[in-house]
Write a protein that holds these residues in place. Structure first.
Motif, short mmCIF file in Angstrom:
data_model
loop_
_atom_site.label_atom_id
_atom_site.label_comp_id
_atom_site.label_asym_id
_atom_site.label_seq_id
_atom_site.Cartn_x
_atom_site.Cartn_y
_atom_site.Cartn_z
N ILE B 27 0.84 -1.19 0.00
CA ILE B 27 0.00 0.00 0.00
C ILE B 27 0.88 1.25 0.00
N PRO B 28 0.64 2.18 -0.93
CA PRO B 28 1.44 3.41 -0.89
C PRO B 28 1.17 4.17 0.41
N ASP B 29 2.18 4.91 0.83
CA ASP B 29 2.18 5.50 2.17
C ASP B 29 0.95 6.34 2.48
N SER B 30 0.47 7.09 1.49
CA SER B 30 -0.64 8.01 1.75
C SER B 30 -1.97 7.29 1.97
N ALA B 31 -2.05 6.04 1.52
CA ALA B 31 -3.29 5.29 1.66
C ALA B 31 -3.39 4.58 3.00
N LYS B 32 -2.27 4.48 3.69
CA LYS B 32 -2.27 3.75 4.97
C LYS B 32 -2.95 4.57 6.06
N GLU B 33 -3.73 3.89 6.80
CA GLU B 33 -4.33 4.52 7.96
C GLU B 33 -3.23 4.68 9.01
N LYS B 34 -3.20 5.83 9.65
CA LYS B 34 -2.17 6.04 10.67
C LYS B 34 -2.36 5.06 11.82
N PRO B 35 -1.29 4.42 12.28
CA PRO B 35 -1.44 3.41 13.33
C PRO B 35 -1.88 4.04 14.64
N ILE B 36 -2.56 3.28 15.44
CA ILE B 36 -2.93 3.75 16.76
C ILE B 36 -2.43 2.78 17.83
N LYS B 37 -1.47 2.00 17.45
CA LYS B 37 -0.84 1.07 18.38
C LYS B 37 0.49 1.68 18.78
N GLY B 38 0.90 1.51 20.02
CA GLY B 38 2.18 2.08 20.40
C GLY B 38 2.77 1.36 21.59
N GLU B 39 4.02 1.74 21.90
CA GLU B 39 4.68 1.16 23.07
C GLU B 39 5.02 2.28 24.04
N VAL B 40 4.74 2.04 25.29
CA VAL B 40 5.03 3.04 26.32
C VAL B 40 6.52 3.06 26.59
N ILE B 41 7.14 4.22 26.41
CA ILE B 41 8.59 4.37 26.58
C ILE B 41 8.92 4.94 27.96
N ALA B 42 8.06 5.85 28.44
CA ALA B 42 8.28 6.44 29.75
C ALA B 42 6.95 6.93 30.31
N VAL B 43 6.84 6.92 31.63
CA VAL B 43 5.58 7.22 32.29
C VAL B 43 5.82 8.32 33.33
N GLY B 44 4.93 9.30 33.37
CA GLY B 44 5.05 10.36 34.36
C GLY B 44 4.76 9.87 35.76
N PRO B 45 4.98 10.72 36.77
CA PRO B 45 4.79 10.32 38.17
C PRO B 45 3.32 10.25 38.59
N GLY B 46 2.42 10.68 37.70
CA GLY B 46 1.00 10.71 38.07
C GLY B 46 0.58 12.11 38.47
#
Lengths: 95, 95, 95, 95, 95, 95, 95
Positions: B27-46
């Motif tokens: 699929i050419p790049d413009s036709a791809k739906e932007k992903p909504i999956k990700g990996e948590v790299i860092a988390v704030g203190p809350g």
């Protein structure tokens, strides 16, 4: 792949609306009203109160529920479509 | 360079969506739906409650998460793209 | 002249973005993206809770921080430009 | 005539911006940016919390302060112009 | 007829602005700026807090006050015009 | 038929405005300003606080009240017109 | 099929408005004002307070109620039409 909703969110699978009218005529897909019935697949841990305690959820896995037509965000997992919505978008449990 | 998110924010790296459809067509790049999956790299203190206590976060480093397509702010660190979003923008943890 | 921010506000000095691209070409000023990196110059005492207590700040003087492009109010002090923003406009601390 | 601001309001007198540029040219009045520096003339008793207690103010009479250009309401007292603003509209104290 | 304001409301009578400019010329009515000075005629019992307690008011009957030009609702009682406004619309007490 | 308002709502009957001007001329119905005077017919039990307690109402049955012209919802009961409004829409009690 | 509303929601069945005017003329369907009278069919458990306690509802099954014309969401259950609304949309109980 298994999804664990966060906070007061609920993962819901839409239940198919019936495809046949009383007279037995098949309704073409575009004419069907989108269903608002669903089954709860997974339930978040509940909102965290200001005191750091989780507030208990009112729905649980397996509940059949009614929800607003435009509630939630659609998610595709392994080809299946789900909705992630806040518990507050659920109107009632079907018993 | 390392980033430490503030409050209830989370640093997320988008996971690439697959570039090939089931039939094997690229699929050419413009036709791809932007992903909504990700990996948590860092988390704030809350978030800090009115009593001055931190409210514990529900996600942790390494979690795979689903989030809303337009959630967060894009940040470029050393050439890599990340998203900083509030934990509440994360819909579910993928297990 | 020294500035002491009020409440949960933070005084930030923008850090210059690099003026040269990898190929060594100088980018004219109008084409440069406004930097969103900065250094914390002064920190307010924190918000006052309903109980009259100060809620501790999460950033401190000297922290390098990332913030939203349009965060804060520009202030000119003795010819230098600063930004006064709420701590909540700061996305992350750079370590 | 003396004014006693209510709640968390502050009475501020704008400090004149300088009328001469570095080259010694006098700027006509319409070209001058409105000043955002001021002096605190009077301070309210503070907001009343839900428990009926006053929440202590962070600025006091005589403080030089910076505030947003469009903050507050203009008031004319005995020919002099003042601004009545909420303490939260004050960005920083100048020391 | 006597009015007893509810909650944190205040009954205010506008004080006339002066009708003559310094040069002694009478300004026609339409050119006059609406006054924002008034006298407190009656004061409500205060808001009721979540605990069912009244929160004490900061103004009292007889106070001369300054308020925003468009604050409150106009009320005509026995031919006289009054304003009913929330205490928070009052900027300052004139002493 | 009797109505029992819910929460902090109040059932109010509008009091007729006078139909004759001082000069004795009868004003046609469309020229009359809608009255904002009314009589309290029934009072709700009060809002329920977060602690499950009812917050006491400030008006009672029989009170003559002033309210905003567009406050409340019109209800017709047995041919009579009433208004159901929140207590907070009532400006003052007439004594 | 039985519905159990969630939180502070109420399931209401509209009561038919009378189809005949005083003069005995039948009003065609489109000219009739939509009824705002209804009967409570089922009541949710109440909102959950920040302390995790349910806040008691003020209406109960069988109550005749008045509600705002546009309140709630229409739901069709086994061919019957219902409304799911928040208790706060109910104006008064008819006794």
């Amino acid at each position: 792949m298994k999804l664990k909703p966060l906070h007061d969110r609920v993962l819901v699978k839409r239940l198919e609306s019936e495809e046949v009218t009383k007279g037995g005529i098949i309704i073409p897909d575009s004419a069907k009203e989108k269903p608002i019935k669903g089954e709860v697949i997974a339930v978040g841990p509940g909102k965290t109160s200001d005191k750091g305690e989780k507030i208990k959820m009112n729905v649980e896995k397996g509940n059949k529920v009614l929800f607003n037509k435009y509630a939630g965000t659609e998610i595709k997992v392994d080809g299946d479509e789900f909705l992630v919505m806040r518990e507050d978008d659920i109107l009632a449990i079907i018993e």
